[in-house]
Design an enzyme around this catalytic site. Structure first.
Site, PDB file in Angstrom:
ATOM      1  N   GLU A 266      17.821 115.757  70.592  1.00  0.00           N
ATOM      2  CA  GLU A 266      18.636 116.952  70.450  1.00  0.00           C
ATOM      3  C   GLU A 266      17.875 118.025  69.684  1.00  0.00           C
ATOM      4  O   GLU A 266      17.042 117.733  68.834  1.00  0.00           O
ATOM      5  CB  GLU A 266      19.915 116.645  69.657  1.00  0.00           C
ATOM      6  CG  GLU A 266      20.855 115.669  70.316  1.00  0.00           C
ATOM      7  CD  GLU A 266      22.028 115.335  69.415  1.00  0.00           C
ATOM      8  OE1 GLU A 266      22.023 115.789  68.246  1.00  0.00           O
ATOM      9  OE2 GLU A 266      22.932 114.636  69.856  1.00  0.00           O
ATOM     10  N   CYS A 279      16.911 124.082  64.883  1.00  0.00           N
ATOM     11  CA  CYS A 279      16.963 122.799  64.173  1.00  0.00           C
ATOM     12  C   CYS A 279      16.339 121.744  65.074  1.00  0.00           C
ATOM     13  O   CYS A 279      16.838 121.488  66.172  1.00  0.00           O
ATOM     14  CB  CYS A 279      18.401 122.443  63.833  1.00  0.00           C
ATOM     15  SG  CYS A 279      18.575 120.841  63.003  1.00  0.00           S
ATOM     16  N   GLU A 334      14.028 110.986  60.306  1.00  0.00           N
ATOM     17  CA  GLU A 334      13.558 111.299  58.960  1.00  0.00           C
ATOM     18  C   GLU A 334      12.134 111.842  59.062  1.00  0.00           C
ATOM     19  O   GLU A 334      11.191 111.106  59.364  1.00  0.00           O
ATOM     20  CB  GLU A 334      13.581 110.032  58.088  1.00  0.00           C
ATOM     21  CG  GLU A 334      12.831 110.128  56.767  1.00  0.00           C
ATOM     22  CD  GLU A 334      13.257 111.302  55.912  1.00  0.00           C
ATOM     23  OE1 GLU A 334      12.412 112.202  55.695  1.00  0.00           O
ATOM     24  OE2 GLU A 334      14.415 111.327  55.466  1.00  0.00           O
ATOM     25  N   LEU A 387      20.818 114.926  48.978  1.00  0.00           N
ATOM     26  CA  LEU A 387      21.212 114.212  47.758  1.00  0.00           C
ATOM     27  C   LEU A 387      22.531 113.473  47.947  1.00  0.00           C
ATOM     28  O   LEU A 387      22.590 112.253  47.835  1.00  0.00           O
ATOM     29  CB  LEU A 387      21.315 115.222  46.614  1.00  0.00           C
ATOM     30  CG  LEU A 387      21.367 114.656  45.197  1.00  0.00           C
ATOM     31  CD1 LEU A 387      20.101 113.894  44.876  1.00  0.00           C
ATOM     32  CD2 LEU A 387      21.578 115.794  44.196  1.00  0.00           C
ATOM     33  N   ASN A 465      31.558 116.951  58.501  1.00  0.00           N
ATOM     34  CA  ASN A 465      32.131 117.105  59.835  1.00  0.00           C
ATOM     35  C   ASN A 465      32.268 115.739  60.489  1.00  0.00           C
ATOM     36  O   ASN A 465      31.327 114.945  60.489  1.00  0.00           O
ATOM     37  CB  ASN A 465      31.209 117.989  60.687  1.00  0.00           C
ATOM     38  CG  ASN A 465      31.731 118.137  62.099  1.00  0.00           C
ATOM     39  OD1 ASN A 465      32.872 118.514  62.313  1.00  0.00           O
ATOM     40  ND2 ASN A 465      30.887 117.830  63.067  1.00  0.00           N
TER      41      ASN A 465
END
Length: 527
Positions: A266, A279, A334, A387, A465
């Site tokens: 994506e 993104c 990641e 975090l 969300n």
């Protein structure tokens, strides 16, 4: 990382007041969670001549990461490197965090796939789902279960790091010109020189691919002999195949791209005035297993190659018909587990697309040792650290990998990053109702940041969300405002991200997960 950054929807990149977005200017029949086979990345075709292979040895050598450290369970304790007693999997899933009862799941909106050429070999892969199988499906290793971090999780992470290092080694040794997109100029010049073409053809190839050519035939101005030589050497552009898209009312768009081996990733485009933020994903899936992340609900297949990351930026630019201004590594995966490819992609974004380093944001949940490596490079990119909790105990329950990368160790590395780079660190804090959104959590977060007052930082509050099969609830608007006001009263720089694109498949991994439930039966190998 990846995995937890898009939990609040496509607004993942709208970091308006946080300063993360400055003003405009990825095989084989092996299990899906195993690393992918290198042989699949090469298209069938005759081997390049010996002279070509000799000529392709030039170019800069990809950066190799240092030895992977710290992700076996019990490897790091809060006071340093002392041993913890490792936890073993129980054999059945368990809830990672106790929360209030889950509300109704959000219903994904309609998916409007990008039209593909009709296939005569089978039914339309988007209209006829067929069996749950194929490369678009990335199931989690059945040995990995919800709950505390274990040795099996650590092994999965180490596999991802070793795969990233292997890709960097192979890229430096084998046919540097196999993929054109994202290759350094020196490697492209070596490729065309080995094929007997003048050096200026290298720039022609690069410019043609960046202009939108998806196959060698679409690169304008190439002589027929050079085009044939490139095909014979197995060279391809490196562009993906668009397989689906969803668009929100505010214009935010999420694209589903299929890679050469059939995997799907994506990427998201967020328009805001003259600015277009992309993104991007850095992995197919993610092994970090954060409890609230849609990507973490699936498995990890493989790391993305540099051109597969750069291709996402081009795809979003083509979708919107304009040049992206900012890129954030906040999609699937990641980034710090795939550091060689991510660093190579950052280089290509700067050199090929002309983006300044301060228009690039790298987000991570924390991987031991990698923040210091990043700081040593002095890239001036923006660092965003996921975090999500102010205490070690709570963070372990939300982010299981925190067990082997304690909160204080992470904060110390963030402080070191600021000292070396001089760049403000942004802390991402996803608010989940009844879990980490209470006033006492805001007070504890203030205490944590004051312990590291030498570091200049900013807090991004992200209302959570809902994702498929999640156990959490979104916080109330009142809870978000109270949390924010407590930080402001204590003079902590803070902002709340504006929700974008919540109509359909909003969270990171949700659009891909829809295609795992309705998998693609066939795929077209990109040219």
């Amino acid at each position: 990382m990846a995995c937890m950054r898009c939990v609040a929807g496509w607004h993942c990149a709208r970091l308006f007041s946080a300063g993360l977005v400055p003003p405009p200017l990825r095989r084989s029949a092996a299990p899906a969670y195993a690393t992918h086979a290198a042989s699949i990345r090469r298209e069938p075709g005759p081997a390049p001549p010996a002279a070509s292979a000799e000529g392709m040895k030039g170019g800069s050598r990809p950066v190799r990461p240092k030895t992977s450290i710290g992700f076996r369970a019990g490897r790091i304790a809060a006071d340093g490197w002392s041993k913890l007693r490792p936890l073993r999997p129980t054999g059945k899933p368990a809830s990672a965090v106790s929360t209030q009862p889950q509300g109704p799941a959000s219903s994904p909106g309609p998916v409007r796939p990008t039209p593909d050429p009709p296939s005569s070999s089978g039914p339309n892969p988007l209209s006829d789902p067929g069996p749950l199988s194929g490369p678009s499906v990335v199931p989690r290793d059945p040995r990995l279960v919800d709950g505390p971090w274990t040795d099996l999780d650590g092994e999965a992470v180490l596999r991802a790091q070793r795969d990233a290092a292997r890709l960097a080694r192979e890229s430096s040794r084998h046919s540097p010109g196999q993929v054109l997109l994202g290759r350094p100029a020196a490697e492209l010049r070596a490729l065309v020189s080995a094929l007997g073409a003048p050096a200026y053809r290298a720039a022609q190839l690069r410019d043609g691919v960046l202009a939108g050519a998806r196959s060698l035939e679409e690169v304008r101005g190439l002589p027929a002999a050079l085009r044939a030589a490139l095909r014979g050497a197995g060279v391809r552009t490196g562009r993906s195949t668009p397989r689906g898209a969803v668009t929100a009312r505010d214009g935010t768009a999420k694209l589903l791209l299929q890679l050469a081996d059939g995997r799907v990733v994506e990427c998201v485009g967020i328009p805001e005035g003259p600015r277009l933020t992309v993104c991007v994903s850095s992995q197919v899936g993610c092994p970090m297993r954060c409890t609230f992340c849609a990507t973490g609900k699936g498995g990890f297949a493989r790391n993305l190659l540099p051109h597969e990351i750069l291709d996402q930026v081009l795809a979003v630019g083509e979708h919107f018909g304009r040049r992206p201004s900012n890129v954030v590594f906040m999609g699937m995966g990641e980034p710090m587990l795939n550091l060689p490819s991510v660093l190579a992609a950052l280089r290509a974004l700067r050199e090929d697309l002309g983006m300044g380093a301060r228009h690039l944001t790298l987000s991570t949940v924390g991987v031991p040792g990698t923040l210091r490596q990043l700081a040593a490079r002095r890239l001036q990119v923006t660092l965003a650290v996921s975090l999500h909790a102010p205490t070690q105990e709570l963070r372990e329950r939300i982010v299981p990998s925190a067990r082997v990368y304690p909160l204080q160790a992470l904060m110390a590395d963030c402080t070191k990053y600021f000292e070396v780079s001089g760049r403000r660190v942004s802390f991402e804090y996803t608010l989940m109702a009844g879990v980490n959104d209470q006033p006492q959590h805001a007070i504890e977060l203030t205490r944590l940041l004051r312990q590291h007052r030498s570091m200049r930082c900013h807090v991004n509050l992200i209302p959570w969300n809902a994702v498929d099969d999640a156990e959490f609830k979104s916080p109330s608007r009142e809870a978000v405002e109270i949390f924010k006001s407590i930080l402001e009263e204590r003079r902590v720089p803070v902002s709340v991200r504006i929700t974008r694109g919540l109509e359909a498949a909003a969270a990171c991994g949700q659009l891909r997960n829809m295609y795992q439930k309705t998998p693609l039966q066939e795929f077209e190998v990109p040219a």
